[in-house]
Write a protein that holds these residues in place. Structure first.
Motif, PDB file in Angstrom:
ATOM      1  N   ARG A  82     -39.756 -21.129 -11.783  1.00  0.00           N
ATOM      2  CA  ARG A  82     -40.564 -22.096 -12.533  1.00  0.00           C
ATOM      3  C   ARG A  82     -42.036 -21.676 -12.581  1.00  0.00           C
ATOM      4  O   ARG A  82     -42.711 -21.846 -13.605  1.00  0.00           O
ATOM      5  CB  ARG A  82     -40.423 -23.473 -11.889  1.00  0.00           C
ATOM      6  CG  ARG A  82     -39.069 -24.143 -12.162  1.00  0.00           C
ATOM      7  CD  ARG A  82     -39.106 -25.604 -11.793  1.00  0.00           C
ATOM      8  NE  ARG A  82     -39.273 -25.814 -10.356  1.00  0.00           N
ATOM      9  CZ  ARG A  82     -38.259 -25.888  -9.489  1.00  0.00           C
ATOM     10  NH1 ARG A  82     -37.002 -25.748  -9.913  1.00  0.00           N
ATOM     11  NH2 ARG A  82     -38.474 -26.085  -8.209  1.00  0.00           N
ATOM     12  N   ASP A 138     -42.254 -18.916 -15.110  1.00  0.00           N
ATOM     13  CA  ASP A 138     -42.180 -19.470 -16.465  1.00  0.00           C
ATOM     14  C   ASP A 138     -43.495 -20.145 -16.854  1.00  0.00           C
ATOM     15  O   ASP A 138     -43.939 -20.046 -18.004  1.00  0.00           O
ATOM     16  CB  ASP A 138     -41.022 -20.467 -16.565  1.00  0.00           C
ATOM     17  CG  ASP A 138     -39.667 -19.780 -16.430  1.00  0.00           C
ATOM     18  OD1 ASP A 138     -39.617 -18.548 -16.644  1.00  0.00           O
ATOM     19  OD2 ASP A 138     -38.684 -20.464 -16.097  1.00  0.00           O
ATOM     20  N   LEU A 139     -44.107 -20.841 -15.881  1.00  0.00           N
ATOM     21  CA  LEU A 139     -45.370 -21.509 -16.163  1.00  0.00           C
ATOM     22  C   LEU A 139     -46.457 -20.509 -16.530  1.00  0.00           C
ATOM     23  O   LEU A 139     -47.202 -20.707 -17.500  1.00  0.00           O
ATOM     24  CB  LEU A 139     -45.800 -22.329 -14.941  1.00  0.00           C
ATOM     25  CG  LEU A 139     -47.145 -23.062 -15.049  1.00  0.00           C
ATOM     26  CD1 LEU A 139     -47.095 -24.098 -16.171  1.00  0.00           C
ATOM     27  CD2 LEU A 139     -47.510 -23.725 -13.730  1.00  0.00           C
ATOM     28  N   ARG A 178     -45.748 -19.120 -20.027  1.00  0.00           N
ATOM     29  CA  ARG A 178     -46.095 -20.035 -21.115  1.00  0.00           C
ATOM     30  C   ARG A 178     -47.591 -20.247 -21.217  1.00  0.00           C
ATOM     31  O   ARG A 178     -48.112 -20.482 -22.308  1.00  0.00           O
ATOM     32  CB  ARG A 178     -45.395 -21.390 -20.906  1.00  0.00           C
ATOM     33  CG  ARG A 178     -43.870 -21.348 -21.055  1.00  0.00           C
ATOM     34  CD  ARG A 178     -43.296 -22.763 -21.139  1.00  0.00           C
ATOM     35  NE  ARG A 178     -43.687 -23.567 -19.982  1.00  0.00           N
ATOM     36  CZ  ARG A 178     -42.978 -23.661 -18.863  1.00  0.00           C
ATOM     37  NH1 ARG A 178     -41.832 -22.996 -18.753  1.00  0.00           N
ATOM     38  NH2 ARG A 178     -43.395 -24.413 -17.866  1.00  0.00           N
ATOM     39  N   LYS A 179     -48.298 -20.195 -20.099  1.00  0.00           N
ATOM     40  CA  LYS A 179     -49.737 -20.436 -20.080  1.00  0.00           C
ATOM     41  C   LYS A 179     -50.447 -19.260 -19.410  1.00  0.00           C
ATOM     42  O   LYS A 179     -50.818 -19.320 -18.235  1.00  0.00           O
ATOM     43  CB  LYS A 179     -50.056 -21.729 -19.341  1.00  0.00           C
ATOM     44  CG  LYS A 179     -49.452 -22.967 -20.002  1.00  0.00           C
ATOM     45  CD  LYS A 179     -49.816 -24.231 -19.232  1.00  0.00           C
ATOM     46  CE  LYS A 179     -49.232 -25.465 -19.918  1.00  0.00           C
ATOM     47  NZ  LYS A 179     -49.598 -26.718 -19.191  1.00  0.00           N
TER      48      LYS A 179
END
Length: 315
Positions: free
Chosen positions: A18, A21-22, A25-26
């Protein structure tokens, strides 16, 4: 048991996944985490100290009690404009400018040879020769030059052997730059500064000349340009960013240095010595802060002029 171990590892893998992924995405968040600590360090320690220095320069010192009066005033800067203090500023700026110009004149042919002609072990020897003085202590180098420039030093012995003693005596008899010996004169201070900061001029110029394509020099010759024209129109403009980068080092380091003039030179003060004297001996922190602002202002003006001349266009 193996299945139990796999199940126990899943939450950790899930958290890492996670987080990954964070960051995916950012990406700006990852950049903020990586650059945040050094930016905070620069902002608090570096910029904060400069702001504190600027604030201190607008304070004054009570002449009766010797305490700092923490009230906004321009009294300290008015004292900075006294002839004796302006003489210190002018002396330091002229010394820094002369050291920068002479360092550039000495460094350019050395850097040009290293960039254009040195190959293999010769180039490696060049880098070792340039960097070798930086491997020793700053104080050791300055004190070594004090011994070299003394009346009983190796330089005066060499000058006497080759019959140039009258020339050195004539230089030392000059009213401004002279003195009782080379180690107690502006000439000696100048020689020490050039020796200390010359590597900081050679390396940026050499790096800039390395980026000049040989094809441009060949094309200039094919078009009928003489060597002097090639230098003025091709080599010098492309090497100018390296010269400016080296001059920033030599000029700023000379402006702020106080150790070399204290060891080799006359009793007349430079900016660094004035800051040391007012902060340490006299306890006049506002005046020390005002003197410290002078190199910052001078360097800001110098960088502005260099930018106006287009010195940073090729960076």
């Amino acid at each position: 048991m193996a299945q139990r171990g796999v199940l126990m590892n899943q939450p950790a893998d899930g958290i890492l996944g996670r987080v990954s992924d964070l960051f995916f995405r950012k990406p700006g968040l990852l950049l903020l985490i990586l650059l945040g600590p050094p930016l905070i360090w620069i902002g608090v320690v570096y910029v904060g100290s400069l702001v504190a220095l600027l604030v201190q320069s607008f304070y004054s010192i009570d002449e009766f009690s010797g305490r700092i009066v923490r009230e906004f005033t321009l009294k300290t800067y008015a004292e900075l404009l006294r002839p004796s203090n302006l003489d210190i500023v002018l002396r330091t700026v002229l010394m820094a400018a002369s050291v920068t110009v002479v360092s550039a004149l000495i460094a350019f042919p050395i850097a040009y040879y290293a960039a254009r002609f040195a190959r293999g072990w010769v180039k490696g020897l060049f880098f070792i020769a340039v960097m070798l003085p930086l491997w020793s202590s700053y104080l050791v180098r300055v004190y070594a030059w004090k011994l070299i420039l003394a009346n009983e030093g190796v330089l005066n012995w060499t000058v006497e052997k080759v019959g140039l003693t009258p020339l050195v005596d004539a230089l030392l008899s000059m009213p401004v730059i002279g003195g009782p010996s080379l180690s107690f004169s502006y000439i000696g201070t100048f020689l020490v500064f050039v020796y200390l900061w010359l590597p900081f001029m050679i390396l940026p110029i050499q790096a800039a000349l390395e980026r000049v394509p040989a094809s441009m020099l060949e094309a200039s010759g094919d078009l009928g340009a003489r060597p002097g024209q090639t230098f003025r129109k091709v080599i010098f403009p492309l090497a100018l960013p390296g010269i400016v980068a080296g001059s920033i080092f030599t000029f700023s380091l000379t402006l702020g240095d106080y150790i070399a003039p204290q060891i080799v030179g006359s009793s007349r003060l430079f900016i660094g010595q004035a800051v040391y004297m007012h902060q340490g001996t006299a306890g006049n922190l506002p005046m020390a802060a005002a003197f410290s602002m002078v190199p910052i202002v001078v360097m800001a003006i110098y960088l502005w002029i260099a930018k106006r001349m287009g010195a940073f266009n090729a960076l």
